[in-house]
Design a protein around this motif. Structure first.
Motif, mmCIF file in Angstrom:
data_model
loop_
_atom_site.group_PDB
_atom_site.id
_atom_site.type_symbol
_atom_site.label_atom_id
_atom_site.label_comp_id
_atom_site.label_asym_id
_atom_site.label_seq_id
_atom_site.Cartn_x
_atom_site.Cartn_y
_atom_site.Cartn_z
ATOM 1 N N ASP A 33 0.838 -1.192 0.000
ATOM 2 C CA ASP A 33 0.000 0.000 0.000
ATOM 3 C C ASP A 33 0.879 1.251 0.000
ATOM 4 O OD1 ASP A 33 -2.642 1.520 0.627
ATOM 5 O OD2 ASP A 33 -1.251 2.127 2.219
ATOM 6 N N TRP A 37 0.136 3.010 -3.362
ATOM 7 C CA TRP A 37 -0.857 4.068 -3.151
ATOM 8 C C TRP A 37 -0.243 5.334 -2.558
ATOM 9 C CZ3 TRP A 37 -5.303 4.006 -5.517
ATOM 10 C CH2 TRP A 37 -5.844 2.774 -5.917
ATOM 11 N N GLU A 41 0.192 8.357 -5.131
ATOM 12 C CA GLU A 41 -0.617 9.566 -4.995
ATOM 13 C C GLU A 41 0.239 10.769 -4.596
ATOM 14 O OE1 GLU A 41 -5.005 7.690 -4.145
ATOM 15 O OE2 GLU A 41 -3.863 8.352 -2.400
ATOM 16 N N GLN A 88 -6.576 6.368 -10.699
ATOM 17 C CA GLN A 88 -6.898 5.436 -9.620
ATOM 18 C C GLN A 88 -6.905 3.993 -10.122
ATOM 19 O OE1 GLN A 88 -7.676 6.015 -6.107
ATOM 20 N NE2 GLN A 88 -6.446 7.762 -6.721
ATOM 21 N N GLN A 89 -7.429 3.749 -11.305
ATOM 22 C CA GLN A 89 -7.458 2.393 -11.856
ATOM 23 C C GLN A 89 -6.048 1.882 -12.126
ATOM 24 O OE1 GLN A 89 -10.317 0.387 -12.129
ATOM 25 N NE2 GLN A 89 -8.630 -1.082 -12.192
ATOM 26 N N LEU A 91 -3.333 2.706 -10.448
ATOM 27 C CA LEU A 91 -2.776 2.328 -9.145
ATOM 28 C C LEU A 91 -3.410 1.038 -8.639
ATOM 29 C CD1 LEU A 91 -2.503 5.761 -7.289
ATOM 30 C CD2 LEU A 91 -0.683 4.475 -8.432
ATOM 31 N N GLN A 92 -4.727 0.891 -8.809
ATOM 32 C CA GLN A 92 -5.404 -0.329 -8.364
ATOM 33 C C GLN A 92 -4.860 -1.549 -9.100
ATOM 34 O OE1 GLN A 92 -7.917 -0.525 -5.780
ATOM 35 N NE2 GLN A 92 -7.072 -2.562 -5.946
ATOM 36 N N ASP A 93 -4.636 -1.426 -10.405
ATOM 37 C CA ASP A 93 -4.091 -2.543 -11.184
ATOM 38 C C ASP A 93 -2.689 -2.916 -10.702
ATOM 39 O OD1 ASP A 93 -6.442 -2.547 -12.652
ATOM 40 O OD2 ASP A 93 -5.556 -1.528 -14.401
ATOM 41 N N GLU A 94 -1.866 -1.902 -10.427
ATOM 42 C CA GLU A 94 -0.519 -2.170 -9.922
ATOM 43 C C GLU A 94 -0.588 -2.847 -8.554
ATOM 44 O OE1 GLU A 94 3.653 -0.001 -8.627
ATOM 45 O OE2 GLU A 94 2.163 1.186 -9.710
ATOM 46 N N PHE A 95 -1.456 -2.319 -7.681
ATOM 47 C CA PHE A 95 -1.602 -2.925 -6.359
ATOM 48 C C PHE A 95 -2.046 -4.383 -6.493
ATOM 49 C CE2 PHE A 95 -3.994 -4.130 -2.612
ATOM 50 C CZ PHE A 95 -3.102 -3.819 -1.604
ATOM 51 N N ASN A 96 -3.051 -4.635 -7.319
ATOM 52 C CA ASN A 96 -3.556 -6.004 -7.499
ATOM 53 C C ASN A 96 -2.489 -6.944 -8.038
ATOM 54 O OD1 ASN A 96 -6.062 -5.110 -6.631
ATOM 55 N ND2 ASN A 96 -6.931 -4.996 -8.685
#
Length: 128
Positions: A33, A37, A41, A88-89, A91-96
């Motif tokens: 995170d 994130w 950000e 945001q998507q 970052l979400q894809d990278e996090f996932n």
């Protein structure tokens, strides 16, 4: 000698996210995170400075596997810029891709209040 500061009359937007996951992956979640994130950000292209004043991660020993994240944003406008859906998507894809474990967002009180949560005062110690 004063060993504290007190600020008042602020109106800083606050974001609160509560996640649930296997307690065994909490440390991994916190590390990824931060890398994805927090730093993503904080260093979004096009921003001249970090758009949030602070980000804290809270754990409750009585609820293993529950992680609460609290952002204090400088302004709602900056939060809105960072909230851009394509960014945001990404970052979400990278996090996932880096965190393969199930994680559930169980609460987002700032959304429930229609982004009405704000920090209006802050009292803090300035010396150890």
């Amino acid at each position: 000698m004063s060993n504290f500061s007190y600020l008042r009359d602020e109106r800083r937007p606050v974001e609160v996210l509560v996640f649930r996951m296997d307690p065994l992956v909490v440390d991994e979640f916190i590390a990824i995170d931060h890398d994805v994130w927090t730093l993503g950000e904080a260093h979004m292209a096009g921003l001249s400075r970090i758009p949030f004043l602070s980000k804290e991660v809270w754990l409750d020993d009585s609820k293993p596997g529950e992680v609460t994240i609290v952002f204090v944003w400088d302004t709602q406008a900056e939060w809105d810029i960072v909230g851009e859906p394509v960014f945001q998507q990404r970052l979400q894809d990278e996090f996932n891709s880096r965190f393969p474990h199930p994680v559930e967002l169980i609460a987002a009180p700032h959304e429930d209040s229609h982004f009405g949560i704000h920090r209006v005062t802050r009292f803090e110690r300035t010396e150890p």
